[in-house]
Design an enzyme around this catalytic site. Structure first.
Site, PDB file in Angstrom:
ATOM      1  N   ARG A   1      11.099  12.161 -10.706  1.00  0.00           N
ATOM      2  CA  ARG A   1      11.857  12.588 -11.883  1.00  0.00           C
ATOM      3  C   ARG A   1      10.974  13.107 -13.008  1.00  0.00           C
ATOM      4  O   ARG A   1      11.330  14.009 -13.729  1.00  0.00           O
ATOM      5  CB  ARG A   1      12.708  11.425 -12.389  1.00  0.00           C
ATOM      6  CG  ARG A   1      13.987  11.316 -11.590  1.00  0.00           C
ATOM      7  CD  ARG A   1      14.721  10.060 -11.865  1.00  0.00           C
ATOM      8  NE  ARG A   1      13.955   8.910 -11.390  1.00  0.00           N
ATOM      9  CZ  ARG A   1      14.436   7.686 -11.288  1.00  0.00           C
ATOM     10  NH1 ARG A   1      15.663   7.444 -11.660  1.00  0.00           N
ATOM     11  NH2 ARG A   1      13.708   6.706 -10.838  1.00  0.00           N
TER      12      ARG A   1
ATOM     13  N   LYS B   1      10.711   1.322   4.148  1.00  0.00           N
ATOM     14  CA  LYS B   1      11.408   0.053   4.107  1.00  0.00           C
ATOM     15  C   LYS B   1      11.559  -0.371   2.650  1.00  0.00           C
ATOM     16  O   LYS B   1      10.809   0.153   1.830  1.00  0.00           O
ATOM     17  CB  LYS B   1      10.650  -1.016   4.899  1.00  0.00           C
ATOM     18  CG  LYS B   1       9.252  -1.294   4.365  1.00  0.00           C
ATOM     19  CD  LYS B   1       8.668  -2.510   4.984  1.00  0.00           C
ATOM     20  CE  LYS B   1       9.052  -3.789   4.293  1.00  0.00           C
ATOM     21  NZ  LYS B   1       8.387  -4.013   3.002  1.00  0.00           N
TER      22      LYS B   1
ATOM     23  N   ASP C   1       7.634   1.492   9.502  1.00  0.00           N
ATOM     24  CA  ASP C   1       7.127   0.158   9.210  1.00  0.00           C
ATOM     25  C   ASP C   1       5.622   0.276   9.377  1.00  0.00           C
ATOM     26  O   ASP C   1       5.132   0.448  10.498  1.00  0.00           O
ATOM     27  CB  ASP C   1       7.705  -0.860  10.202  1.00  0.00           C
ATOM     28  CG  ASP C   1       7.240  -2.275   9.891  1.00  0.00           C
ATOM     29  OD1 ASP C   1       6.033  -2.445   9.626  1.00  0.00           O
ATOM     30  OD2 ASP C   1       8.063  -3.198   9.905  1.00  0.00           O
ATOM     31  N   HIS C   2       4.889   0.212   8.287  1.00  0.00           N
ATOM     32  CA  HIS C   2       3.473   0.594   8.371  1.00  0.00           C
ATOM     33  C   HIS C   2       2.654  -0.361   9.249  1.00  0.00           C
ATOM     34  O   HIS C   2       1.556  -0.034   9.665  1.00  0.00           O
ATOM     35  CB  HIS C   2       2.845   0.745   6.983  1.00  0.00           C
ATOM     36  CG  HIS C   2       2.512  -0.539   6.298  1.00  0.00           C
ATOM     37  ND1 HIS C   2       3.428  -1.294   5.629  1.00  0.00           N
ATOM     38  CD2 HIS C   2       1.342  -1.200   6.173  1.00  0.00           C
ATOM     39  CE1 HIS C   2       2.842  -2.352   5.126  1.00  0.00           C
ATOM     40  NE2 HIS C   2       1.561  -2.341   5.429  1.00  0.00           N
TER      41      HIS C   2
ATOM     42  N   LYS D   1      -0.928   0.109  12.331  1.00  0.00           N
ATOM     43  CA  LYS D   1      -2.216  -0.596  12.347  1.00  0.00           C
ATOM     44  C   LYS D   1      -2.764  -0.617  13.777  1.00  0.00           C
ATOM     45  O   LYS D   1      -2.043  -0.968  14.718  1.00  0.00           O
ATOM     46  CB  LYS D   1      -2.054  -2.033  11.832  1.00  0.00           C
ATOM     47  CG  LYS D   1      -1.699  -2.105  10.336  1.00  0.00           C
ATOM     48  CD  LYS D   1      -1.595  -3.546   9.886  1.00  0.00           C
ATOM     49  CE  LYS D   1      -0.935  -3.674   8.513  1.00  0.00           C
ATOM     50  NZ  LYS D   1      -1.789  -3.419   7.378  1.00  0.00           N
TER      51      LYS D   1
ATOM     52  N   GLU E   1      -0.792 -13.556   2.067  1.00  0.00           N
ATOM     53  CA  GLU E   1      -1.398 -12.655   1.076  1.00  0.00           C
ATOM     54  C   GLU E   1      -1.904 -13.482  -0.093  1.00  0.00           C
ATOM     55  O   GLU E   1      -1.299 -14.494  -0.455  1.00  0.00           O
ATOM     56  CB  GLU E   1      -0.345 -11.669   0.564  1.00  0.00           C
ATOM     57  CG  GLU E   1       0.227 -10.793   1.641  1.00  0.00           C
ATOM     58  CD  GLU E   1       1.201  -9.783   1.050  1.00  0.00           C
ATOM     59  OE1 GLU E   1       0.733  -8.800   0.459  1.00  0.00           O
ATOM     60  OE2 GLU E   1       2.413  -9.996   1.172  1.00  0.00           O
TER      61      GLU E   1
ATOM     62  N   ASP F   1      11.273  -8.699   2.542  1.00  0.00           N
ATOM     63  CA  ASP F   1      10.117  -7.826   2.314  1.00  0.00           C
ATOM     64  C   ASP F   1       9.197  -7.772   3.536  1.00  0.00           C
ATOM     65  O   ASP F   1       8.638  -6.732   3.853  1.00  0.00           O
ATOM     66  CB  ASP F   1       9.345  -8.348   1.088  1.00  0.00           C
ATOM     67  CG  ASP F   1       8.260  -7.390   0.633  1.00  0.00           C
ATOM     68  OD1 ASP F   1       8.463  -6.171   0.739  1.00  0.00           O
ATOM     69  OD2 ASP F   1       7.192  -7.867   0.178  1.00  0.00           O
TER      70      ASP F   1
ATOM     71  N   HIS G   1       8.076  -6.404   9.199  1.00  0.00           N
ATOM     72  CA  HIS G   1       6.713  -6.470   9.743  1.00  0.00           C
ATOM     73  C   HIS G   1       6.567  -7.595  10.776  1.00  0.00           C
ATOM     74  O   HIS G   1       5.990  -7.418  11.844  1.00  0.00           O
ATOM     75  CB  HIS G   1       5.675  -6.726   8.639  1.00  0.00           C
ATOM     76  CG  HIS G   1       5.682  -5.713   7.538  1.00  0.00           C
ATOM     77  ND1 HIS G   1       5.976  -4.394   7.754  1.00  0.00           N
ATOM     78  CD2 HIS G   1       5.404  -5.810   6.213  1.00  0.00           C
ATOM     79  CE1 HIS G   1       5.896  -3.741   6.606  1.00  0.00           C
ATOM     80  NE2 HIS G   1       5.554  -4.573   5.659  1.00  0.00           N
TER      81      HIS G   1
ATOM     82  N   LYS H   1       3.221 -14.970  -0.526  1.00  0.00           N
ATOM     83  CA  LYS H   1       2.344 -14.379  -1.530  1.00  0.00           C
ATOM     84  C   LYS H   1       1.575 -15.511  -2.210  1.00  0.00           C
ATOM     85  O   LYS H   1       2.013 -16.646  -2.244  1.00  0.00           O
ATOM     86  CB  LYS H   1       3.178 -13.648  -2.589  1.00  0.00           C
ATOM     87  CG  LYS H   1       4.009 -12.512  -2.008  1.00  0.00           C
ATOM     88  CD  LYS H   1       3.594 -11.194  -2.585  1.00  0.00           C
ATOM     89  CE  LYS H   1       4.385 -10.046  -2.030  1.00  0.00           C
ATOM     90  NZ  LYS H   1       3.548  -8.975  -1.483  1.00  0.00           N
TER      91      LYS H   1
HETATM   92  C1  BG6 Z   1       4.759  -4.230   2.191  1.00  0.00           C
HETATM   93  C2  BG6 Z   1       5.400  -5.235   1.277  1.00  0.00           C
HETATM   94  O1  BG6 Z   1       5.697  -3.719   3.100  1.00  0.00           O
HETATM   95  O2  BG6 Z   1       3.705  -4.858   2.926  1.00  0.00           O
HETATM   96  C3  BG6 Z   1       4.364  -5.835   0.354  1.00  0.00           C
HETATM   97  O3  BG6 Z   1       6.414  -4.607   0.540  1.00  0.00           O
HETATM   98  C4  BG6 Z   1       3.215  -6.405   1.137  1.00  0.00           C
HETATM   99  O4  BG6 Z   1       4.938  -6.832  -0.480  1.00  0.00           O
HETATM  100  C5  BG6 Z   1       2.682  -5.381   2.104  1.00  0.00           C
HETATM  101  O5  BG6 Z   1       2.213  -6.778   0.216  1.00  0.00           O
HETATM  102  C6  BG6 Z   1       1.649  -5.978   3.028  1.00  0.00           C
HETATM  103  O6  BG6 Z   1       1.032  -4.939   3.724  1.00  0.00           O
HETATM  104  P1  BG6 Z   1      -0.450  -5.102   4.256  1.00  0.00           P
HETATM  105  O7  BG6 Z   1      -0.695  -3.858   5.040  1.00  0.00           O
HETATM  106  O8  BG6 Z   1      -1.328  -5.237   3.059  1.00  0.00           O
HETATM  107  O9  BG6 Z   1      -0.429  -6.351   5.079  1.00  0.00           O
END
Ligand code: BG6
Length: 520
Positions: free
Chosen positions: A67, A172, A201-202, A206, A240, A259, A264, A360
């Protein structure tokens, strides 16, 4: 923000794709939500890594859309993101040429006229650069905008141009429960055909996650013992040390279950649990994943634990509790920790508990999968020494370190030398990714962006998959929403989470592995 300097080796990336046929056709990548953190920290560094490795076509353009009226500032900002978060030298000779492909377009997500103007701008860029009709729309906005953007793209005819491949990548969280995910699937599929949709989904980008399939299916010795006859239980941890990092409003609505666990962790679980696919094409892999998720019976609420961090010490620093984070409700009931015990009711896994936990502000950053094998009969061995590392005979443990410190280790018993008795001591055999293959600064998005540009859906979620995983977790979310947690916060930042998470395993006579990471 500290700059991390690492050597990016283009060959690290080019080894993953299969050769020059993996270079996409000229096209335009349009990133909605381009002013957000994800774009700067992950997407642009990954795109630059692809450029460095000569995996992008010479004629291409990236158009950031958000925006704010940013203009040329945008490209400069992305350049600094590449250097700060991509491990790239600020004087890298390829940076200039890459940045010249970046443009920006200010757009109000709800205004149909803006999409017409965007469409005209994309046509203009394509003509100027000699690009055909390939377009990839990447939705990295807040989730509430996904449906509206897709609808507007459809209304302007931008989803189905005659000449070229058009696809949409959706970040996501995909929905916030079962019914919202079903509705979003419906809205998206009203505009895009399923083979144009890439739900990202990243974690699947990996290397260590993809390696799970190689580890299991390209080696002869693991598969025969990968079942209920030999495995006692499985633990999957996504720990984390970070808190919510300024994402308070997002996290307040999400929480750890939405989340990380529903997406994941379920992806990790499916790769651990699935049967060998007949090939690595997208349908075969997805079919096997879905079979695992379908075999999970509903999870009793007694097998779930939620937590929220209070103040504490992480890596020697005092940190605030969740309720004191920026833009977080001081009486928030959102969970920053979730633990689940579930089972997979099929012939391979029946009776083997899977324990999942994500949190977290935990003690250490570690994403790990531990496969604990059954204890063999040990009566013939002298039990243990009275002190030192050999006080207990421990079962075999296979640990897959997804990150950091990527690798795999196997714990087994060895005879303690020089003692006349047969005393057994646990020792570790270790594979370290960096030592074997060198360091890589790829962040996972490289592979996924490239696959999406090429139309390969293998590492992306299918609509069935997201609906099944939401179906599992929605009753838990509803039960949690109906009953506010009695004691929140219930763990100190810098700990391993709430005590009640320990009870989940103690009840089964087991305990969490808290010696995560190679050094333990
Ligand atoms: C994201 C979450 O999808 O993945 C975050 O929204 C999280 O909250 C993150 O910190 C973790 O990703 P990675 O690759 O650092 O394990």
């Amino acid at each position: 923000m500290a700059t991390v300097q690492m050597t990016v080796r283009p060959e690290d990336l080019s080894q993953v794709p299969r050769g020059t046929e993996r270079i996409p056709e000229p096209g335009i990548l349009v990133i909605f939500g381009a002013s957000g953190d994800l774009t700067k920290r992950k997407l642009f560094p990954a795109l630059f890594h692809l450029w460095q490795a000569n995996l992008l076509p010479q004629q291409f353009a990236i158009v950031g859309v958000a925006r704010r009226p940013l203009g040329d500032e945008f490209a400069a900002d992305m350049r600094s993101g590449i250097v700060d978060f991509g491990g790239v030298d600020a004087n890298d000779p390829k940076l200039e040429s890459f940045v010249s492909h970046i443009g920006y377009f200010a757009l109000n997500f709800d205004d149909p006229n803006h999409y017409a103007a965007l469409n005209a701008e994309l046509d203009r860029i394509a003509k100027e650069k000699g690009i055909g009709g390939d377009r990839l729309f990447y939705l990295a906005t807040a989730p509430e905008f996904f449906a509206g953007i897709v609808e507007n793209l459809g209304a302007q005819g931008m989803a189905q141009p005659e000449k070229g491949r058009v696809a949409v990548v959706i970040e996501k969280p995909f929905g916030h429960d079962l019914s919202s995910a079903v509705e979003l699937n419906h809205q998206i599929n009203a505009v895009f055909h399923e083979n144009q949709v890439f739900r990202i989904d990243h974690y699947l980008g990996k290397e260590t996650v993809q390696n799970l399939l190689v580890f299991r299916f390209a080696n002869g010795i693991f598969e025969p013992v990968w079942n209920r006859n030999y495995i006692d239980h499985v633990q999957i941890t996504v720990a984390e040390t970070l808190g919510v990092e300024g994402r308070g409003p997002f996290y307040e609505k999400a929480g750890a279950l939405r989340d990380v666990v529903q997406n994941h962790m379920m992806e990790l679980l499916s790769f651990v649990g699935m049967e060998p696919p007949s090939s690595f094409d997208s349908d075969a892999v997805r079919r096997e994943k879905v079979k695992v998720w379908r075999a999970i019976p509903s999870i009793p609420i007694l097998n779930t634990v939620r937590g929220q961090y209070g103040p504490g010490i992480v890596a020697g620093e005092h940190v605030a509790g969740y309720r004191d984070e920026e833009r977080v409700n001081p009486e928030s009931g959102t969970e920053t920790f979730a633990a689940i015990r579930l089972e997979i009711e099929n012939w391979r896994w029946a009776g083997v508990p899977f324990y999942l936990r994500a949190g977290k502000r935990l003690k250490r950053r570690a994403t790990e999968i531990s496969i604990q094998f059954k204890q063999p009969p040990l009566l013939i061995f002298n039990r243990m020494q009275s002190s030192g590392p050999c006080t207990e005979i421990q079962p075999n443990l296979l640990t897959i370190r997804i990150q950091p410190d990527e690798g795999i280790s196997l714990r087994f018993g060895a005879k303690v030398p020089t003692t006349p008795e047969m005393t057994v001591c646990p020792v570790i055999m270790d594979f370290d990714y960096e030592a074997a293959f060198g360091k890589s600064s790829a962040n996972g998005y490289e592979r996924l962006l490239l696959d999406a540009m090429l139309g390969d859906q293998t590492l992306f979620a299918h609509r069935d998959g997201v609906e099944i995983t939401w179906a599992l977790y929605t009753p838990i979310l509803q039960a949690w929403a109906a009953k506010k947690p009695e004691v929140f916060p219930n763990y100190f930042a810098g700990s391993w989470g709430p005590e009640c998470a320990d009870h989940l395993l103690e009840h089964d006579g087991r305990r969490w592995r808290n010696d995560l990471g190679r050094k333990g």
